[in-house]
Design a protein around this motif. Sequence first.
Motif, PDB file in Angstrom:
ATOM      1  N   LEU A 141       2.485 -11.393   1.626  1.00  0.00           N
ATOM      2  CA  LEU A 141       2.103 -12.461   2.551  1.00  0.00           C
ATOM      3  C   LEU A 141       2.591 -13.809   2.018  1.00  0.00           C
ATOM      4  N   ALA A 675      -9.024  -6.213   4.978  1.00  0.00           N
ATOM      5  CA  ALA A 675      -9.224  -7.594   5.421  1.00  0.00           C
ATOM      6  C   ALA A 675      -8.324  -7.894   6.622  1.00  0.00           C
ATOM      7  N   GLY A 677      -4.372  -6.413   6.706  1.00  0.00           N
ATOM      8  CA  GLY A 677      -3.286  -5.443   6.817  1.00  0.00           C
ATOM      9  C   GLY A 677      -2.107  -6.193   7.421  1.00  0.00           C
ATOM     10  N   THR A 678      -0.959  -6.072   6.789  1.00  0.00           N
ATOM     11  CA  THR A 678       0.210  -6.788   7.315  1.00  0.00           C
ATOM     12  C   THR A 678       1.385  -5.857   7.567  1.00  0.00           C
TER      13      THR A 678
HETATM   14  C1  CR1 Z   1      -5.918  -7.178   1.785  1.00  0.00           C
HETATM   15  O1  CR1 Z   1      -6.401  -5.976   1.255  1.00  0.00           O
HETATM   16  C2  CR1 Z   1      -4.454  -8.204   3.508  1.00  0.00           C
HETATM   17  C3  CR1 Z   1      -3.690  -8.867   2.375  1.00  0.00           C
HETATM   18  C4  CR1 Z   1      -3.103 -10.193   2.770  1.00  0.00           C
HETATM   19  C5  CR1 Z   1      -5.084  -7.894   0.745  1.00  0.00           C
HETATM   20  C6  CR1 Z   1      -5.087  -6.913   3.017  1.00  0.00           C
HETATM   21  O2  CR1 Z   1      -5.905  -6.381   4.018  1.00  0.00           O
HETATM   22  O3  CR1 Z   1      -3.584  -7.971   4.566  1.00  0.00           O
HETATM   23  O4  CR1 Z   1      -4.544  -9.085   1.265  1.00  0.00           O
HETATM   24  N1  CR1 Z   1      -5.916  -8.218  -0.393  1.00  0.00           N
HETATM   25  O5  CR1 Z   1      -4.068 -11.047   3.249  1.00  0.00           O
HETATM   26  C7  CR1 Z   1      -5.463  -8.189  -1.637  1.00  0.00           C
HETATM   27  O6  CR1 Z   1      -4.317  -7.878  -1.906  1.00  0.00           O
HETATM   28  C8  CR1 Z   1      -5.994  -8.550  -3.900  1.00  0.00           C
HETATM   29  O7  CR1 Z   1      -6.364  -8.532  -2.574  1.00  0.00           O
END
Ligand code: CR1
Length: 831
Positions: A141, A675, A677-678
């Motif tokens: 992300l 949370a 998922g991308t």
């Molecule tokens: C979440 O598990 C979400 C990404 C980006 C992750 C995932 O659902 O898409 O963050 N969390 O927001 C993560 O990597 C360490 O935490």
Amino acid sequence: RRAPPSQARRAEVVFKLMDGYLKNDSVSLQKAILDHVEFTVARSRFSFDDFEAYQALSHSVRDRLIERWHDTHQYVKRKDPKRVYFLSLEFLMGRSLSNSIINLGIKDQCVEALSQLGFELEVLAEQEGDAALGNGGLARLSACIMDSLATLDFPAWGYGLRYQYGLFRQVILDGFQHEQPDYWLNFGNPWEIERVHISYPVKFYGTVEEEIVDGKKFKIWVPGETVEAVAYDNPIPGYGTRNTINLRLWAAKPSDQYDMESFNTGDYINAVINRQKAETISSVLYPDDRSYQGKELRLKQQYFFVSASLQDIVRRFKDLHTNFQEFPDKVALQLNDTHPSLMIAELMRVLVDEEHLDWNEAWGIVGKAFSFTTHIVVLEGLEKIPVDLLGSLLPRHLQIIYDINFLFVEDLKKRFGSDYDRLSRMSIVEEGPVKNVRMANLSIVSSHTVNGVSQVHSQILKTKVFKDFYELWPEKFQHKTNGVTQRRWIVGSNPGLCGLITKWLGTEAWIRNVDLLLGLRQHAANPELQEEWRMIRRVNKKRLADYIEAMSGVKVCIDAMFDVQVKRIHEYKRQLLNVLSIIHRYDCIKNMKKGDRRKVVSRVCLIGGKAAPGYEIAKKIIKLVHVVAEKINNDPDIGDLLKLVFIPDYNVSVAELVVPGSDLSQHISTAGHEASGTSSMKFLMNGCLLLATADGSTLEIIEEIGEDNLFVFGAKLHEVPSLRDKARDFEVPRQFARVVRMVREGYFGFGDYFESLCDSIEGNGGDFYLLGNDFMSYLEAQAAADKTFVDQERWTQMSILSAAGSGRFSTDRTVGEYAEKTWGITPCKCP
Ligand code: CR1
């Protein structure tokens, strides 16, 4: 020594020599490539191989990036707008060559320049290793956000760490995962610029003393150890704009002041070796994406990152400003999860101890500067740092955090009186046998906004995880649904589809304005588009099939449905549910009359992802995939009806191959655990249909493309708690019990080894992630997918509608929302 020439005189000379910017026609590029072969790579122009050609091309591209990057810096400096600093301990950048060429708009010229020299761009691009400075979703992300920040002309910087070892390489031996170091810098990295002159001392340990300045008392931190942070800059080009922003990564080097003592003892060699230890701070990325609790090196990394970045940011601010009250008007500090949250205490320390502002003034500035995004859904996932550890490594910061907490709790008492439960839940410092600093609480208390990464995630934060804080400060809570960049995930990885979309929309403008993809909706039923759409998808499937065969030896038929689940291996992501349904499918085919097999829709099931090195159950799931695959793929009875392949070492560049080539992709977490998922968004953009639970951003995907255009199943968020309560009375479906028994009893071998895995979904009070509960509805959704796949017209229409509705899931939209609602920044477009 002679005096240096005056600026004006130098400019005169430079202008005389320069005949403008580097040119982007194919001949100029060719010349650049050959020059770099000769002078940078130091090979002969007349004889160089693919890797050397890759290096030379990369340097030619990098030169062009640097020009734009300089221009952007100068322009932004002159305009001095408010900037956002995106602070993240992880960036999963993947490869840079293709992306840079696309964003610079010089792809055709590069192809032409290379072809006359006997090289192919695609082949050269394969020479590049991935920059894997991150674990999973959060890190990718960050990378997509950087692309959008540049493309949308925002005045922005990214800050991170330059780990020498990125995420481990996953090697599979006999079906088991082994981790190997990713020493990604072995062959040099043309995409970074080492800035030896940009470095800052970072302090650790020591004591806090007092000093008196103008009759006033101040705290002063006397460190026990100092290391140097050196900047490595990575230009990030925007698409269709000159703007090229910077991702600055810090590397640790021994400082001149590091451990001078040991030199005085006369043991010179050991003293040098000791000094070298400073470099370990930035040497390795922690490979567990969910727990770092209590590791001193991790804490050192965090502070090292925070301290260097803030010194850099403050220096840039002070170049043009003297009054710190203006700091929040010029600086937005974005905390990507709690990993960089020590910057809160660090900014307080700088303002109070070094700049001598009074506490309240400093606190006011901090509260206007920081914004906080959390990527975690469950309370247990939140980061805590043991007070003892923090106090020894960063004594002054611990004091500051205590002071922040004291004032915060005093305030709470005024509002909530003696509701001690509430106070102890909200306190930044957690009491107990081991005292901890709760980094999320620190971040919420100190930031002006807090957000989750999808609508439902943000809702969960307000009603559960951070309920108390929401009741106190409802106005702080926002939501920002994640996204992905269409530049990498369509234009770069799926050029065929990119061309097709452009043809049907009659414009390339969607690459910057992704909402235009909606224009495909009106053509979704058009047989001509459908035919072209299928052709392109077929080419991608062929490419993927070749890859599968090359790496696993398994030949797959491209008429089969390519059914994919690629992501980190986690119990909550339920790869196990997927494997169990594959076993069920296998079992059904085996028990079918020969004549009925004709009705079976052929599937190629692909599963890929890394397990954290210490995560036993996840590693067992990987082994299970392998033993099941072994059995199915070698069963002559099954043939092309079913194949299962594990894709090893899943990373960004593997994803670029897998995503465009899959028909169905699975996002099947237990509701309330993902949370956002991308990866689902990437698949969506590429016209892949989703098989998914109503979790994270899938809920918004459903909203956007309609429930009819994907396959949804499983328990809903609000049902999960009561299902867990009633788990003991739950009657496990016969089919589920049967497949688990097959695993347990060693039908695929290794029965004993899988016992604990089976217990995790069947044992007393087990099945926390509700696999048994969701199994039947999962099978139904699978059957619906099969049925639809037979109707290729319907399938293709759904595929087109998926891509058409993916615009909302671009980081361009995400970043636009952050800019407006959180950071308060506006574009600053370099002319
Ligand atoms: C979440 O598990 C979400 C990404 C980006 C992750 C995932 O659902 O898409 O963050 N969390 O927001 C993560 O990597 C360490 O935490």
